[in-house]
Motif scaffolding. Structure first.
Motif, PDB file in Angstrom:
ATOM      1  N   ALA A 169       0.755  -1.269  -0.076  1.00 39.17           N
ATOM      2  CA  ALA A 169      -0.100   0.007  -0.028  1.00 39.17           C
ATOM      3  C   ALA A 169       0.778   1.241  -0.026  1.00 39.17           C
ATOM      4  O   ALA A 169       0.253   2.251  -0.296  1.00 39.17           O
ATOM      5  CB  ALA A 169      -0.879   0.020   1.134  1.00 39.17           C
ATOM      6  N   ASN A 170       2.065   1.270   0.124  1.00 40.33           N
ATOM      7  CA  ASN A 170       2.953   2.223   0.291  1.00 40.33           C
ATOM      8  C   ASN A 170       4.355   2.134  -0.572  1.00 40.33           C
ATOM      9  O   ASN A 170       4.494   0.981  -0.701  1.00 40.33           O
ATOM     10  CB  ASN A 170       3.483   2.475   1.839  1.00 40.33           C
ATOM     11  N   GLN A 171       4.892   3.408  -0.924  1.00 44.28           N
ATOM     12  CA  GLN A 171       5.994   3.371  -1.727  1.00 44.28           C
ATOM     13  C   GLN A 171       7.109   3.365  -0.784  1.00 44.28           C
ATOM     14  O   GLN A 171       7.020   4.062   0.451  1.00 44.28           O
ATOM     15  CB  GLN A 171       5.901   4.350  -2.940  1.00 44.28           C
ATOM     16  N   GLY A 172       8.481   3.420  -1.331  1.00 43.39           N
ATOM     17  CA  GLY A 172       9.689   3.859  -0.413  1.00 43.39           C
ATOM     18  C   GLY A 172       9.758   2.879   0.453  1.00 43.39           C
ATOM     19  O   GLY A 172       9.537   1.627   0.498  1.00 43.39           O
ATOM     20  N   PRO A 173      10.748   3.353   1.509  1.00 45.36           N
ATOM     21  CA  PRO A 173      11.209   2.281   2.376  1.00 45.36           C
ATOM     22  C   PRO A 173       9.942   1.671   3.236  1.00 45.36           C
ATOM     23  O   PRO A 173      10.205   0.682   3.573  1.00 45.36           O
ATOM     24  CB  PRO A 173      12.086   3.364   3.527  1.00 45.36           C
ATOM     25  N   HIS A 174       8.842   2.460   3.603  1.00 44.77           N
ATOM     26  CA  HIS A 174       7.958   1.714   4.214  1.00 44.77           C
ATOM     27  C   HIS A 174       7.326   0.548   3.322  1.00 44.77           C
ATOM     28  O   HIS A 174       6.981  -0.456   4.138  1.00 44.77           O
ATOM     29  CB  HIS A 174       6.681   2.674   4.281  1.00 44.77           C
ATOM     30  N   GLY A 175       6.880   0.529   2.225  1.00 45.25           N
ATOM     31  CA  GLY A 175       6.594  -0.345   1.335  1.00 45.25           C
ATOM     32  C   GLY A 175       7.573  -1.665   1.402  1.00 45.25           C
ATOM     33  O   GLY A 175       7.221  -2.812   1.482  1.00 45.25           O
ATOM     34  N   PHE A 176       8.842  -1.127   1.408  1.00 46.90           N
ATOM     35  CA  PHE A 176       9.845  -2.464   1.534  1.00 46.90           C
ATOM     36  C   PHE A 176       9.861  -3.202   2.955  1.00 46.90           C
ATOM     37  O   PHE A 176       9.820  -4.153   2.840  1.00 46.90           O
ATOM     38  CB  PHE A 176      11.283  -1.587   1.422  1.00 46.90           C
ATOM     39  N   SER A 177       9.605  -2.401   3.997  1.00 52.70           N
ATOM     40  CA  SER A 177       9.276  -2.735   5.193  1.00 52.70           C
ATOM     41  C   SER A 177       7.905  -3.813   5.378  1.00 52.70           C
ATOM     42  O   SER A 177       7.966  -4.841   6.137  1.00 52.70           O
ATOM     43  CB  SER A 177       9.175  -1.659   6.250  1.00 52.70           C
ATOM     44  N   GLU A 178       7.121  -3.485   4.386  1.00 50.79           N
ATOM     45  CA  GLU A 178       5.835  -4.146   4.661  1.00 50.79           C
ATOM     46  C   GLU A 178       6.222  -5.652   4.082  1.00 50.79           C
ATOM     47  O   GLU A 178       5.758  -6.662   4.650  1.00 50.79           O
ATOM     48  CB  GLU A 178       4.974  -3.539   3.695  1.00 50.79           C
TER      49      GLU A 178
END
Length: 567
Positions: free
Chosen positions: A449-458
């Motif tokens: 649902a998110n781009q960038g580092p947070h998407g990677f964290s998901e």
């Protein structure tokens, strides 16, 4: 952070410490086959189950036979749960008329509950019938937890015995774990939860009229019984999709406290079982102290991060901590504590949305799982997980002084170290390997649902949670796709059985060794020096392995937020 928040945290910690010795003593008597206050009632059922399994309480198994029995039992459990889901539409106790569960999701869910992970790519109240919830998921909650407990006892016997060819009997350990420990406590817990307002019914869902005049269907069902074992057995799978954030699963602060204590109770008590069975309770307290240091550090950091709030919100003039994704009835302190408890143990139940934690606050649950969930850990799994690190720590200490490492009178040699490293390294292989593949595949990236580092964290959080047999998630990931259902299922299998088999190989090897007396050069393993060494080894192994991934995920996200970026 507030004084009230820390008082609540310390009350929880005090209760856990007080439970360690009495519960550990009771469990030791159970596994030693000694008489307990429940023996008069349960012993006839115990003997009946042994006859049905074609075994006896005095019959012992070589470690390879123990492993074979455990694997056969889990394969059968997987098949039964898979078929229950696929045939759900035609089975009874399905008042909501649930359809059959798709095959990829059935595979993922069956693996999830058999491995004590309880990762849920579905909404419980909208996907599973009462029969599947009770005869499938709840049963696996019991036996998967009992399996972990049995394996921990087998490894303890490896340390406790000398010149022995056997490590116990899987069927006996499984039966005693269920009959004498899990079932009695869960009966009491279920009644307490019903008293506190958790539903326990086979009736149909309830239709209600809202204040605005609209129609709402309120899901109910046999929730209290599943809630009791999902917490005590560190399973974590919720009857409702919102898990322990749902008011029917977690009505108030008292229920919340009972659930957190349930998660830690057996795992903490196993350190005392270890000390008692090897004849030195100080050894168990040393392991418990190492777990406690890591746990308290995680609680402090998570509570601080969430209480500090989001710098981007502060820049807009909105002061205070981060309440996004948290229940008002629990607040920041109990939400942060629950997050650390559930990921320090392999539970995965949540009372807040981990995806909404701050970057640094969400990093601690991630680290807890990446360390192999040895901070209390799952019931049984936490003890045999940290004992693997103990073997590595003893090996390191032996290298420092130039002598063969010893632990509890047993020489720690190449075989034990190799098996321990195999079990430890299989975790980052699955966590980081599947993450690396998923982040370069457009179809899997489309699920975040998110781009960038947070998407990677998901994505990283998903594979970390699955491999660590935890089951919690960053809710921004849509996991119910063929790719995630399959690969997360494989990760769960790797995280469970590629740790169990080497651990039992170590148990067999140690049980066959002779005990050597301590000498002036023996490294003491029941004091503060050993606790510090063990904590250091755990952090170094975890830090060296996962720091690059953390740098790409939560650390990068935190730095970006400080610079004013949003995602």
């Amino acid at each position: 952070m507030t004084l009230n928040g820390w008082i609540q945290i310390l009350i929880f910690c005090g209760i856990i410490v007080l439970l360690v010795k009495p519960l550990g003593g009771y469990m030791t008597r159970v596994y030693n086959g000694e008489r307990t206050f429940l023996s008069l009632l349960l012993a006839p059922f115990e003997r009946l189950l042994y006859r049905a399994a074609g075994t006896g309480e005095r019959e012992e198994q070589h470690w390879t036979t123990y492993v074979g029995a455990m694997l056969a039992f889990n394969v059968l459990g997987f098949l039964i749960l898979y078929l229950l889901q696929r045939l759900q539409a035609g089975l009874p106790f399905n008042p909501a008329g649930m359809a059959a569960v798709p095959q990829e999701l059935s595979f993922n869910t069956a693996v999830s509950f058999v491995t004590n992970t309880n990762w849920q790519n579905y909404g419980g109240e909208s996907t599973m019938s009462y029969l599947v919830q009770m005869a499938g998921l709840t049963v696996q909650n019991f036996v998967s937890a009992a399996t972990g407990m049995a394996l921990a006892v087998a490894l303890i016997r490896g340390f406790a015995r000398a010149s022995a060819k056997t490590v116990g009997n899987f069927w006996v350990d499984l039966t005693r774990s269920t009959l004498y420990v899990l079932l009695p406590i869960c009966i009491v817990l279920a009644l307490v939860y019903v008293f506190l307002g958790v539903p326990q019914t086979l009736g149909a869902y309830v239709d209600a009229t809202t204040l605005e005049g609209g129609k709402q269907t309120i899901a109910v069902g046999p929730a209290a019984s599943q809630l009791a074992i999902k917490m005590l057995g560190t399973n974590g799978g919720g009857f409702f999709n919102a898990n322990s954030a749902h008011p029917f699963e977690n009505p108030d602060a008292l229920a919340n406290l009972i659930q957190m204590v349930s998660i830690f109770a057996i795992g903490a008590a196993f350190t005392n079982v270890f000390g008692r069975m090897i004849g030195d309770q100080k050894q168990g307290w040393a392991i418990f102290a190492a777990m406690g240091v890591l746990f308290l550090a995680g609680v402090f950091f998570t509570y601080w991060a969430e209480a500090s709030g989001n710098p981007l919100m502060h820049a807009l003039g909105l002061e205070g901590g981060n309440m996004e994704g948290k229940e008002v009835r629990f607040g920041i302190a109990l939400s942060a504590l629950f997050a650390v408890v559930t990921t320090a143990a392999s539970c995965g139940a949540v009372n807040a949305m981990h995806d909404s934690f701050t970057a640094l606050g969400g990093m601690i649950p991630l680290i807890n799982m990446e360390l192999g969930e040895v901070i209390i850990g799952g019931v049984g799994a936490g003890l045999y997980g940290i004992l693997l690190f103990v073997i590595i720590a003893i090996f390191v200490s032996g290298l420092m002084v130039g002598r063969t490492p010893e632990y509890l009178g047993k020489k720690i040699e190449a075989k034990e170290v190799k098996m321990a490293m195999l079990a430890i390294l299989c975790l980052p292989l699955a966590m980081l390997g599947f993450t690396a593949i998923a982040v370069v595949m457009p179809s899997s990236v489309a699920s975040i649902a998110n781009q960038g580092p947070h998407g990677f964290s998901e994505i990283l959080y998903a594979y970390t949670s699955a491999t660590a047999n935890n089951g919690s998630a960053f809710g921004g990931l849509t996991g119910n796709t063929p790719w995630y259902n399959l690969t997360l299922g494989i990760a769960m299998l790797m995280g469970r059985f590629l740790v169990i088999v080497p651990a039992l190989a170590i148990a067999g090897s140690l049980a066959a060794k002779k005990t050597v007396p301590a000498s002036a050069g023996t490294f003491p393993t029941n004091g503060g020096l050993f606790v510090g060494l063990l904590v250091g080894v755990i952090l170094i192994v975890g830090g060296l392995t996962f720091l690059p991934a953390l740098a790409l995920g939560p650390i990068a996200e935190h730095l970006a937020i400080l610079s004013g970026q949003t995602f």
